[in-house]
Design an enzyme around this catalytic site. Structure first.
Site, PDB file in Angstrom:
ATOM      1  N   SER A 274       0.864  -1.095  -0.068  1.00  0.00           N
ATOM      2  CA  SER A 274       0.147  -0.015   0.049  1.00  0.00           C
ATOM      3  C   SER A 274       0.820   1.283   0.184  1.00  0.00           C
ATOM      4  CB  SER A 274      -0.970  -0.008   1.329  1.00  0.00           C
ATOM      5  OG  SER A 274      -1.529   1.181   1.390  1.00  0.00           O
TER       6      SER A 274
ATOM      7  N   TYR B  56      -2.254  -0.712  10.556  1.00  0.00           N
ATOM      8  CA  TYR B  56      -2.425  -0.876   8.949  1.00  0.00           C
ATOM      9  C   TYR B  56      -1.071  -0.605   8.264  1.00  0.00           C
ATOM     10  CZ  TYR B  56      -3.889  -0.936   4.076  1.00  0.00           C
ATOM     11  OH  TYR B  56      -4.107  -1.341   2.715  1.00  0.00           O
TER      12      TYR B  56
END
Length: 309
Positions: free
Chosen positions: A182, A195
């Site tokens: 990501s 995350y």
């Protein structure tokens, strides 16, 4: 005399490394000027491709699109209904697909299901580690079990799946491991502490694996890490408040597949982000934090919107 020889060898090694570096930079600049349509690509037809978290979102799109390219698809997910829906979509379209329920947080289950896949389908030649979760709380409010789950799925499971299939790839000197990381694995966002940290780890996993392969002279096993901005239609960031538009699942899936066929090392979406991340090492933290918070005021407006992969 011995000291002079030692110094001379080190100088020669340094000069050789500088020349190699300049050559690789020049080669990279030339490749940047080559249109994507002219770059050599490999086919995925006949490849056995395993995709984790394929019960929805990006995993599902990757499975459907790769099946259309005549690959043999293996899909894993903990969501049985989503898994069966993806399976039916591919079967109805005439694709070859096998589906298995697998909880990536359980190491022995990963190994057992991987062994069953090898018996049922054959040796996996392309592994796409796509499964991911987020919690969406401020750090001091995240329940401990959600922190653990975020890392188990987004980071730790990468080791179990790779160890399950990598030895055969190395033996055959042929294979490809794709890690869906990501942009949050390069710059963190508020309410995404767990995350972001897990995606930093995912990026490091890919880089560490690539170095291990290079150090052992294993040239036939490739790695690709994909770093997209927030993707809509995955269930995790549908409500994100962002100054930039979110990406569509279709666009990310298409670019990921192109990256696999071109054997790209790193894919960043949008691509221009690769020219911006270095700035955070040269400007004050007060500027970086203000900019990031301004770009992403709220990544998860519905606080605590824990999503299963």
């Amino acid at each position: 005399m011995a000291n002079i020889l030692l110094i001379s060898s080190r100088v020669a090694a340094l000069l050789g490394f500088i020349l190699y570096t300049l050559f690789e930079i020049l080669r990279g600049l030339v490749l940047l000027c080559v249109p994507a349509t002219y770059e050599p690509v490999k086919t995925v037809a006949g490849e056995i491709i395993l995709i984790t978290g394929a019960g929805s979102g990006l995993g599902r799109q990757l499975a459907i699109k790769l099946a259309r390219k005549q690959a043999k698809i293996v899909i894993w997910d903990i969501d049985v209904k989503g898994l069966e829906d993806t399976y039916k979509m591919i079967k109805d379209a005439g694709g070859t697909v096998h589906h298995y329920k697998c909880d990536l947080t359980k190491r022995e289950e990963v190994y057992d299901v991987a062994e069953q896949v090898t018996k049922d389908v054959g040796d996996v030649t392309i592994l796409i580690n796509n499964a991911g979760v987020t919690s969406g709380y401020w750090l001091w409010e995240i329940p401990d079990h959600l922190i653990q789950r975020t890392f188990d799925v987004n980071s730790i499971a990468l080791f179990w799946t790779a160890k399950a299939f990598l030895p055969k790839m190395i033996q055959e000197n042929r294979g490809h491991i794709v890690t869906i990381a990501s942009m949050a694995g390069h710059t963190a966002c508020s309410k995404l502490c767990d995350y972001s940290a897990s995606k930093f780890a995912a990026y490091g996993f890919d880089e560490g694996l690539r170095l291990d392969l290079a150090a052992k002279g294993i040239t036939g096993v490739k790695t690709t890490v994909v770093c997209p901005y927030f993707i809509a239609q995955t269930g995790m960031f549908n409500d994100v408040v962002s100054a930039l538009p979110t990406l569509s699942v279709d666009v990310v899936a298409e670019r990921t597949i192109l990256g696999i066929t071109r054997e790209d090392l790193v894919i960043m979406l949008p691509a221009y982000f690769r020219f911006t991340f270095w700035l955070k090492w040269f400007v004050p933290w007060s500027v970086v934090s203000k900019f990031v918070i301004g770009m992403v005021p709220d990544a998860v407006p519905k606080q605590g919107s824990f999503v299963k992969y």
